[in-house]
Design a protein around this motif. Structure first.
Motif, short mmCIF file in Angstrom:
data_model
loop_
_atom_site.label_atom_id
_atom_site.label_comp_id
_atom_site.label_asym_id
_atom_site.label_seq_id
_atom_site.Cartn_x
_atom_site.Cartn_y
_atom_site.Cartn_z
N ILE A 188 0.86 -1.20 0.00
CA ILE A 188 0.00 0.00 0.00
C ILE A 188 0.89 1.24 0.00
N ASN A 189 1.97 1.19 0.78
CA ASN A 189 2.88 2.33 0.83
C ASN A 189 3.52 2.59 -0.53
N SER A 197 4.55 -13.07 1.84
CA SER A 197 4.66 -11.92 0.92
C SER A 197 3.66 -12.07 -0.22
N ALA A 198 3.60 -13.31 -0.75
CA ALA A 198 2.66 -13.55 -1.85
C ALA A 198 1.22 -13.38 -1.38
N LEU A 199 0.93 -13.96 -0.22
CA LEU A 199 -0.43 -13.86 0.33
C LEU A 199 -0.82 -12.40 0.59
N GLY A 200 0.09 -11.67 1.20
CA GLY A 200 -0.16 -10.26 1.54
C GLY A 200 -0.43 -9.43 0.32
N LEU A 201 0.42 -9.62 -0.68
CA LEU A 201 0.28 -8.82 -1.90
C LEU A 201 -1.01 -9.16 -2.63
N ILE A 202 -1.23 -10.47 -2.82
CA ILE A 202 -2.44 -10.89 -3.56
C ILE A 202 -3.68 -10.47 -2.78
N THR A 244 -4.07 -7.98 -0.64
CA THR A 244 -4.28 -6.52 -0.72
C THR A 244 -4.81 -6.13 -2.10
N GLN A 245 -4.24 -6.77 -3.13
CA GLN A 245 -4.71 -6.44 -4.49
C GLN A 245 -6.18 -6.84 -4.67
N MET A 246 -6.53 -8.01 -4.11
CA MET A 246 -7.92 -8.46 -4.24
C MET A 246 -8.87 -7.53 -3.48
N ILE A 247 -8.45 -7.13 -2.28
CA ILE A 247 -9.31 -6.22 -1.49
C ILE A 247 -9.44 -4.87 -2.20
N MET A 291 -7.09 1.81 -6.36
CA MET A 291 -5.81 1.45 -5.74
C MET A 291 -5.19 0.25 -6.45
N ALA A 292 -3.90 0.31 -6.67
CA ALA A 292 -3.19 -0.82 -7.27
C ALA A 292 -1.90 -1.05 -6.49
#
Lengths: 394, 375
Positions: free
Chosen positions: B35-36, B311-316, B318-321, B334-335
């Protein structure tokens, strides 16, 4: 059969368990409290009390970058229930190498809306052209004090000017991180001319005057533009004494919004997905994620005492009695660790915020302790611990 | 051989559970960093929109403009450089001003050619430009604040020296000079008694190599002088972003403390549940250091797998949310993304905190006496 008298949980293991719980609780509390403090701080940024409304540019992407015709201040001032009308320009600038927001205001009108107390020097008066007041936290950050002359470099315009610091003030609000200067100084640094301001803050008798203000704006949008004229004064009423002059300019009424001060910033934050709900969801996600550590540590604590538990079972303790006893023994530890974690998070956050290490958009955050959030975190940690006891004793 | 022993630990059912716990914590870091990164990119993109083509640079010989002192001949040296465009030397100082009974303090700016200076600033001039030591032009803000018109006599005083000037014109530029009194530089030198400039303003020629040109200029400057660049939105944006990064760094310290405590629990549980195997290994001749290394290696494997998965879970996640939020509220766009160095940072810091957390139990396990329990 009661097991209360059996002290089979070892102190060293309990302490390790407490440390894990305290750290998890600290992480959840830190996330929730810092996000809520940020949200609360920013939403209270534009005004004190409920009777302040903001006239703003609806098309701008941030609350600091919009442009509103300055002459609307004259029109709004004429509305009956308006007590004060403060046209303001918020401009980013660099002062002593630090990024700071400078707010250009008409001192008399601004002071009717914001109560400030002068700590050093004097208040800004209307006729002073190159003078400014600096907020206490901005003063600490830059080392500036009353009587200093400072170089201010523009970020949005090619401006490089000198200001004489007249006083240092405290307001107990995010204004303490800003420099307050005459309106025209903000306009130079914003680079948008004398006919525009960033926002107009209006103090009213009754917040329901918004409709009336909107109709005044709508009427003003049909007035002919006098842009390009040179020195005709146009300020009216209390603005006549202001050094800066503005002219009626053409604008579209639908681009101008009128909102209560708090709602104004909440709207901006919502555009970027920052709502109270998303903050709660984020904090809950942190709690769930760190909750897995709580679950694991509860199971580990019980697994470490499996020998003792087996002996208790052997001498006749049923699973139900065992779970009840473990709950009675572990639940107070969980509550204590949660309270400790929250206290640790709050004091750590308080210390960091107080020392000005944490800032959002060059504004310090005031710590906001939300009782419901703290209770929610404590209860959730307790629930996860109890779940851990149940799963480990199966 | 050690790798073979390690398999005893890794084959336990709890290993996947342990990896998941570390993964969840790493996911928190990955989502916050992603997000940052998005916000940072947005801020930089917004700032670059305001980056001007022809920047104005100012040379100062002090902390503030009025305290700055420079040799005016420096302006001539600058003019001889090939990348430099317009150059003006100015003397700026605070002076006491009296107009009849009215007294105030104002900034006075001395420039070599008042008419040229005003035209460069695109000024609307009411009257005429000052041409000699007895004339001045004043900005519209000074004029309005103190009711000074064309033809008024103004009395300037500076350090006991004084000068009476006639106002020949009023101007409006909508810039900082509107609150000043502009006089020919000779008048400023005469009043201050010093033939020194306060600042030298210059711009670069179109197509000039900025760093090369500024290096050339810097070579000509005296030791106490510095170049100030105006309008730097990207620099401002970066400084603002540093504040957010500082906040994130502080928050991630708390996450790493939890990672360390999770690692402590994972190692404790591992030792508790494989105590028979550990003791057996010791009975077969495994040294204490080997047991310690085995536990540390196990935690490194768990932490590495956990942080990659996290890292993969967090990124995916956040992108899905973000995608869901954009779908529900079209105004939210947001991307989030994770830069490779951020992913590496998460990996390394997670492994480090996991190792820190497992050292006490691993040390305890290495000191275990195998005879007691085996017998």
């Amino acid at each position: 059969m009661g097991l209360t008298q059996f002290k089979y949980l070892r102190l060293r293991r309990i302490l390790a368990f407490m440390v894990v719980l305290t750290l998890s609780s600290m992480l959840s509390s830190l996330t929730a409290l810092s996000l809520l403090s940020f949200y609360k701080g920013l939403s209270a940024y534009m005004g004190e009390g409920e009777n302040v409304i903001i006239v703003y540019d609806m098309g701008s992407r941030t609350p600091f970058t919009g442009l509103v015709p300055a002459f609307l201040a004259d029109k709004i001032m004429a509305v009956d229930s308006v007590l004060a009308c403060s046209p303001e320009v918020i401009a980013p600038c660099i002062v002593k190498g630090e990024p700071i927001f400078l707010r250009g205001v008409l001192p008399e009108e601004f002071l009717k809306i914001n109560g400030i107390s002068i700590i050093d020097g004097k208040k800004l008066s209307p006729k002073e052209l190159n003078y400014a007041m600096i907020g206490i936290r901005a003063s600490e950050k830059t080392g500036l004090k009353a009587g200093d002359k400072v170089l201010v470099t523009g970020v949005l315009s090619q401006t490089c000017l000198e200001l004489h610091i007249k006083g240092v003030f405290a307001s107990g609000s995010p204004l303490d991180d800003e420099i307050i200067a005459p309106l025209h100084v903000g306009q130079w640094l914003r680079g948008a001319g004398y006919n525009h301001v960033t926002i107009i803050r209006v103090k009213v008798h009754d917040i329901n005057v918004q409709e009336e203000v909107l109709s005044v704006i709508s009427k003003a949008s049909t007035e002919p533009s006098r842009e390009g004229g040179q020195t005709q004064p146009s300020g009216q009423g209390s603005f006549e004494q202001a050094p800066v002059r503005w002219l009626p300019i053409r604008f579209r009424a639908e681009d101008i919004g009128v909102e209560g001060a708090e709602r104004f910033l909440i709207d901006y934050m919502e555009r970027y997905g920052v709502t109270r709900e998303t903050i709660i969801v984020l904090s809950a996600a942190t709690l769930i994620f760190s909750g897995s550590v709580i679950l694991l540590s509860t199971q580990a604590l019980i697994s470490q005492h499996s020998r003792e538990i087996r002996i208790l079972r052997f001498i006749g303790a049923s699973r139900k009695i065992l779970v009840r006893d473990l709950t009675l023994k572990i639940a107070p530890i969980s509550l204590l660790a949660s309270a400790l974690g929250t206290t640790l998070a709050a004091s750590l956050l308080g210390y960091i915020l107080e020392s000005g290490l944490l800032q959002i958009l060059s504004h310090s955050i005031q710590i906001y302790l939300d009782t419901y959030t703290i209770i929610l975190i404590t209860l959730s940690i307790l629930a996860i611990t109890l779940l851990g006891i149940r799963t480990a004793t199966k | 051989m050690d790798l073979l022993y390690l398999k005893i630990f890794l084959r336990r059912n709890d290993t996947s559970h342990s990896i998941l716990i570390i993964a969840l914590l790493a996911a928190m870091l990955a989502s916050a960093y992603s997000i940052n990164s998005f916000l940072n990119a947005q801020i930089e993109a917004l700032a670059s929109l305001r980056e001007p083509a022809g920047k104005k640079y100012v040379i100062l010989g002090g902390e503030s403009i009025s305290n700055s002192r420079l040799n005016p001949l420096l302006a001539d040296s600058l003019r001889s450089l090939q990348h430099i465009g317009n150059v003006t030397a100015e003397r700026i100082f605070w002076s006491n001003v009296s107009v009849g009974p009215i007294r105030f303090e104002s900034l006075v700016r001395g420039v070599s050619n008042v008419k040229e200076f005003l035209s460069m600033r695109k000024a609307y001039l009411n009257g005429s430009a000052a041409t000699n030591m007895a004339e001045a032009v004043i900005g519209e803000l000074v004029s309005k604040a103190y009711s000074i018109g064309v033809g008024s006599k103004i009395h300037l005083t500076y350090n006991g020296r004084s000068l009476i000037l006639t106002v020949t014109g009023l101007f409006r530029t909508q810039t900082e000079i509107d609150s000043e009194i502009i006089v020919p530089i000779v008048a400023a030198f005469n009043l201050t008694g010093e033939e020194e400039a306060s600042l030298i303003e210059f711009s670069l020629k179109a197509g000039a190599d900025v760093s090369e040109a500024l290096k050339e200029v810097a070579g000509l400057l005296p030791r106490d002088a510095r170049i100030v660049c105006t309008q730097q939105p990207t620099l401002f944006a970066r400084q603002i972003n540093t504040q957010i990064i500082r906040f994130l760094a502080f928050w991630s310290l708390a996450v790493h403390a939890v990672v360390a405590s999770a690692s402590y629990i994972i190692a404790t549980r591992l030792i508790e549940e494989t105590s028979y195997e550990i003791r057996m290994l010791m009975a077969l001749g495994a040294r204490r250091l080997s047991i310690f290394t085995l536990i540390i290696s196990y935690i490194i494997i768990v932490a590495t797998s956990g942080s990659i998965l996290g890292s993969a879970l967090g990124l995916i996640g956040t992108q899905m949310i973000s995608a869901a939020l954009s779908w529900l509220t079209p105004s939210i766009r947001m991307a989030p993304f994770l830069e490779p160095q951020q992913a590496l940072q998460i990996l390394l810091t997670t492994i480090f905190s996991a190792i820190m957390g497992c050292i006490p139990p691993a040390h305890r396990a290495a000191k275990m006496k195998y005879t007691e329990r085996l017998l």
